[in-house]
Design a protein around this motif. Structure first.
Motif, PDB file in Angstrom:
ATOM      1  N   PHE A  14     -37.334 -28.682 -17.387  1.00 27.31           N
ATOM      2  CA  PHE A  14     -38.792 -28.103 -17.231  1.00 27.31           C
ATOM      3  C   PHE A  14     -38.613 -26.638 -17.039  1.00 27.31           C
ATOM      4  CE2 PHE A  14     -38.796 -32.487 -15.792  1.00 27.31           C
ATOM      5  CZ  PHE A  14     -39.609 -32.978 -16.662  1.00 27.31           C
ATOM      6  N   PHE A  15     -39.544 -25.948 -17.044  1.00 29.09           N
ATOM      7  CA  PHE A  15     -39.591 -24.609 -16.947  1.00 29.09           C
ATOM      8  C   PHE A  15     -41.003 -23.983 -16.238  1.00 29.09           C
ATOM      9  CE2 PHE A  15     -40.299 -20.014 -18.342  1.00 29.09           C
ATOM     10  CZ  PHE A  15     -39.156 -19.452 -17.642  1.00 29.09           C
ATOM     11  N   GLU A  16     -42.095 -24.145 -17.152  1.00 31.80           N
ATOM     12  CA  GLU A  16     -43.371 -23.515 -16.823  1.00 31.80           C
ATOM     13  C   GLU A  16     -43.715 -24.328 -15.557  1.00 31.80           C
ATOM     14  OE1 GLU A  16     -45.920 -23.602 -20.078  1.00 31.80           O
ATOM     15  OE2 GLU A  16     -44.933 -21.941 -21.117  1.00 31.80           O
ATOM     16  N   GLU A  17     -43.438 -25.776 -15.502  1.00 35.22           N
ATOM     17  CA  GLU A  17     -43.950 -26.428 -14.500  1.00 35.22           C
ATOM     18  C   GLU A  17     -43.351 -26.051 -13.039  1.00 35.22           C
ATOM     19  OE1 GLU A  17     -43.780 -28.833 -17.947  1.00 35.22           O
ATOM     20  OE2 GLU A  17     -42.275 -27.284 -17.295  1.00 35.22           O
ATOM     21  N   TRP A  18     -42.462 -25.151 -13.093  1.00 37.55           N
ATOM     22  CA  TRP A  18     -42.063 -24.702 -11.590  1.00 37.55           C
ATOM     23  C   TRP A  18     -42.683 -23.690 -11.246  1.00 37.55           C
ATOM     24  CZ3 TRP A  18     -39.868 -29.018  -9.684  1.00 37.55           C
ATOM     25  CH2 TRP A  18     -39.048 -29.641 -10.705  1.00 37.55           C
ATOM     26  N   GLN A  19     -43.121 -22.676 -12.448  1.00 41.17           N
ATOM     27  CA  GLN A  19     -43.460 -21.263 -11.931  1.00 41.17           C
ATOM     28  C   GLN A  19     -44.590 -21.009 -11.098  1.00 41.17           C
ATOM     29  OE1 GLN A  19     -44.369 -19.799 -15.847  1.00 41.17           O
ATOM     30  NE2 GLN A  19     -42.391 -19.133 -16.262  1.00 41.17           N
ATOM     31  N   ALA A  20     -44.353 -19.975 -10.273  1.00 43.31           N
ATOM     32  CA  ALA A  20     -45.565 -19.644  -9.357  1.00 43.31           C
ATOM     33  C   ALA A  20     -45.723 -20.584  -8.381  1.00 43.31           C
ATOM     34  CB  ALA A  20     -46.599 -18.894 -10.032  1.00 43.31           C
ATOM     35  N   LYS A  21     -44.940 -21.600  -7.804  1.00 47.23           N
ATOM     36  CA  LYS A  21     -45.175 -22.668  -7.071  1.00 47.23           C
ATOM     37  C   LYS A  21     -44.060 -22.378  -5.938  1.00 47.23           C
ATOM     38  CE  LYS A  21     -47.185 -25.505 -10.373  1.00 47.23           C
ATOM     39  NZ  LYS A  21     -47.074 -26.889 -11.239  1.00 47.23           N
ATOM     40  N   LEU A  67     -43.905 -27.447   6.668  1.00 42.61           N
ATOM     41  CA  LEU A  67     -44.798 -27.703   5.827  1.00 42.61           C
ATOM     42  C   LEU A  67     -45.952 -26.894   6.073  1.00 42.61           C
ATOM     43  CD1 LEU A  67     -45.157 -31.750   6.422  1.00 42.61           C
ATOM     44  CD2 LEU A  67     -45.094 -30.304   4.249  1.00 42.61           C
ATOM     45  N   ASP A  68     -46.199 -26.020   7.230  1.00 48.06           N
ATOM     46  CA  ASP A  68     -47.168 -25.115   7.660  1.00 48.06           C
ATOM     47  C   ASP A  68     -46.796 -24.105   6.802  1.00 48.06           C
ATOM     48  OD1 ASP A  68     -48.590 -26.202   9.436  1.00 48.06           O
ATOM     49  OD2 ASP A  68     -47.577 -25.296  11.121  1.00 48.06           O
ATOM     50  N   GLU A  69     -45.501 -23.400   6.651  1.00 44.56           N
ATOM     51  CA  GLU A  69     -45.257 -22.539   5.635  1.00 44.56           C
ATOM     52  C   GLU A  69     -45.477 -22.812   4.110  1.00 44.56           C
ATOM     53  OE1 GLU A  69     -41.194 -19.610   5.019  1.00 44.56           O
ATOM     54  OE2 GLU A  69     -41.284 -21.112   6.501  1.00 44.56           O
ATOM     55  N   LEU A  70     -45.090 -24.040   3.575  1.00 44.60           N
ATOM     56  CA  LEU A  70     -45.217 -24.374   2.554  1.00 44.60           C
ATOM     57  C   LEU A  70     -46.577 -24.411   2.057  1.00 44.60           C
ATOM     58  CD1 LEU A  70     -43.597 -25.645   0.133  1.00 44.60           C
ATOM     59  CD2 LEU A  70     -44.154 -27.761   0.834  1.00 44.60           C
ATOM     60  N   VAL A  71     -47.631 -24.891   2.688  1.00 46.00           N
ATOM     61  CA  VAL A  71     -48.956 -25.137   2.684  1.00 46.00           C
ATOM     62  C   VAL A  71     -49.258 -23.556   2.560  1.00 46.00           C
ATOM     63  CG1 VAL A  71     -51.290 -25.724   3.692  1.00 46.00           C
ATOM     64  CG2 VAL A  71     -49.466 -27.282   3.698  1.00 46.00           C
ATOM     65  N   TRP A  72     -49.177 -22.687   3.392  1.00 44.10           N
ATOM     66  CA  TRP A  72     -49.662 -21.445   3.148  1.00 44.10           C
ATOM     67  C   TRP A  72     -49.244 -20.959   1.695  1.00 44.10           C
ATOM     68  CZ3 TRP A  72     -48.281 -16.393   2.063  1.00 44.10           C
ATOM     69  CH2 TRP A  72     -49.196 -15.402   2.317  1.00 44.10           C
ATOM     70  N   TRP A  73     -48.089 -20.988   1.472  1.00 47.98           N
ATOM     71  CA  TRP A  73     -47.550 -20.300   0.075  1.00 47.98           C
ATOM     72  C   TRP A  73     -48.160 -21.089  -1.028  1.00 47.98           C
ATOM     73  CZ3 TRP A  73     -45.544 -16.048  -1.124  1.00 47.98           C
ATOM     74  CH2 TRP A  73     -44.786 -15.252  -0.332  1.00 47.98           C
ATOM     75  N   GLY A  74     -48.573 -22.407  -0.773  1.00 49.92           N
ATOM     76  CA  GLY A  74     -49.289 -23.199  -2.054  1.00 49.92           C
ATOM     77  C   GLY A  74     -50.605 -22.843  -2.243  1.00 49.92           C
ATOM     78  N   HIS A  75     -51.211 -22.422  -1.119  1.00 46.14           N
ATOM     79  CA  HIS A  75     -52.544 -22.065  -1.317  1.00 46.14           C
ATOM     80  C   HIS A  75     -52.693 -20.739  -1.791  1.00 46.14           C
ATOM     81  CE1 HIS A  75     -55.035 -25.388   0.280  1.00 46.14           C
ATOM     82  NE2 HIS A  75     -54.120 -25.393   1.579  1.00 46.14           N
ATOM     83  N   ALA A  76     -51.801 -19.714  -1.247  1.00 48.76           N
ATOM     84  CA  ALA A  76     -51.909 -18.410  -1.997  1.00 48.76           C
ATOM     85  C   ALA A  76     -51.531 -18.448  -3.488  1.00 48.76           C
ATOM     86  CB  ALA A  76     -50.646 -17.487  -1.189  1.00 48.76           C
ATOM     87  N   LEU A  77     -50.392 -19.314  -3.715  1.00 45.48           N
ATOM     88  CA  LEU A  77     -50.114 -19.366  -5.186  1.00 45.48           C
ATOM     89  C   LEU A  77     -50.961 -20.077  -6.214  1.00 45.48           C
ATOM     90  CD1 LEU A  77     -46.198 -19.725  -4.517  1.00 45.48           C
ATOM     91  CD2 LEU A  77     -47.349 -17.636  -5.476  1.00 45.48           C
ATOM     92  N   ARG A  78     -51.561 -21.125  -5.432  1.00 46.53           N
ATOM     93  CA  ARG A  78     -52.620 -21.731  -6.357  1.00 46.53           C
ATOM     94  C   ARG A  78     -53.663 -21.054  -6.695  1.00 46.53           C
ATOM     95  NH1 ARG A  78     -55.043 -27.248  -4.287  1.00 46.53           N
ATOM     96  NH2 ARG A  78     -55.966 -26.116  -2.849  1.00 46.53           N
ATOM     97  N   ALA A  79     -54.044 -20.164  -5.605  1.00 42.39           N
ATOM     98  CA  ALA A  79     -55.148 -18.903  -5.925  1.00 42.39           C
ATOM     99  C   ALA A  79     -54.925 -18.096  -6.903  1.00 42.39           C
ATOM    100  CB  ALA A  79     -55.654 -18.454  -4.712  1.00 42.39           C
ATOM    101  N   GLY A  80     -53.783 -17.715  -6.979  1.00 40.79           N
ATOM    102  CA  GLY A  80     -53.175 -16.764  -7.868  1.00 40.79           C
ATOM    103  C   GLY A  80     -53.117 -17.358  -9.272  1.00 40.79           C
ATOM    104  N   ARG A  81     -52.448 -18.324  -9.400  1.00 40.14           N
ATOM    105  CA  ARG A  81     -52.551 -19.018 -10.661  1.00 40.14           C
ATOM    106  C   ARG A  81     -53.849 -19.285 -11.261  1.00 40.14           C
ATOM    107  NH1 ARG A  81     -49.373 -22.611  -7.981  1.00 40.14           N
ATOM    108  NH2 ARG A  81     -50.545 -24.269  -8.239  1.00 40.14           N
TER     109      ARG A  81
END
Length: 198
Positions: free
Chosen positions: A101-108, A173-187
C-alpha cells in the motif's frame, strides 16, 4: 462541538507460529477500546493472506487479499503497529504488508507497541519509523516497549506492572489522537499532494 471518534487500525505485525504478538495486541486493543475518542479495528496479518510477491508494472489488478484489506487502511485515521524484534529488525510479513500500500498510509499518524529481548523491540521500531516516514506517515514520538516480554505478562495476558504500562498506553494514545485529529482535518481541507514521493 465533539469531534467524531478516530478510526484506529491496530496491526498485529507477526505471523510466526507460536507468536506472542496477539497477547500484546489484545491487551492494547482493550485499553484503546475503553476510550470514547477512538473506534478500534484489529488487522491480524496472519489472517490477511497477503501475497509475498509484489506486482510488476504490467499487472493491472491487485490480488483479492490486497483489495479486501485496502478499504480498512484507506478509511483509517491512525495506526498502531504491534511488532516483535527479529534479528534487530521487524518481521518480513510486516514489511510486505506495508509495501502493498502507499496512499493508504499518507498523512496519518502511526504509533508503535513493541516487544523483544533486552531492547524491547525498539530497534525494530526505529526502522519502522524510517519506512513510514518514506510513505509520508507521521510517527508519534511516544511508544510502548516490553523488554524481556516473557517476564512482563501474567497468565491472564496483562502486564505484571499494569499501572505503569496503562499510563504509557494512555499517554501514547493521547498523542496519537491529537495527531489523528490534526491530520484528518488537514486531509479534509486539502488533499495530500498527488504523486508526492514518487
Amino acid at each position: 462541538m465533539t469531534e467524531r471518534p478516530l478510526r484506529l487500525v491496530l496491526i498485529v505485525g507477526s505471523t510466526r507460529s507460536g507468536r506472542f504478538c496477539p497477547t500484546v495486541a489484545e491487551w492494547f486493543a482493550a485499553h484503546a477500546r475503553s476510550r470514547a475518542d477512538v473506534a478500534v479495528d484489529v488487522i491480524d496479518l496472519a489472517q490477511a493472506w497477503l501475497p509475498d510477491v509484489l506486482p510488476g508494472d504490467e499487472d493491472t489488478e491487485l490480488p483479492r487479499p490486497v483489495r479486501e484489506l485496502q478499504p480498512w487502511l484507506a478509511e483509517a485515521d491512525a495506526f498502531v503497529v504491534v511488532t516483535p524484534e527479529y534479528n534487530h529488525s521487524f518481521p518480513a510479513p510486516l514489511k510486505n504488508a506495508i509495501d502493498w500500500f502507499f496512499e493508504e498510509w499518507q498523512a496519518k499518524p502511526v504509533a508503535y507497541v513493541s516487544y523483544g529481548g533486552i531492547s524491547g523491540g525498539l530497534r525494530a521500531v526505529e526502522q519502522l519509523r524510517l519506512v513510514f516516514n518514506e510513505l509520508h506517515a507521521t510517527s508519534v514520538r511516544t511508544s510502548i516497549a516490553f523488554p524481556n516480554f516473557d517476564e512482563r505478562f501474567g497468565e491472564d495476558g496483562t502486564p505484571v506492572d499494569a499501572a505503569r504500562y496503562e499510563k504509557s498506553a494512555h499517554a501514547m494514545l493521547d498523542e496519537l489522537v491529537w495527531w489523528g485529529h490534526a491530520l484528518r482535518a488537514g486531509r479534509e481541507r486539502t488533499p495530500f499532494p498527488a504523486g508526492a514521493g514518487e
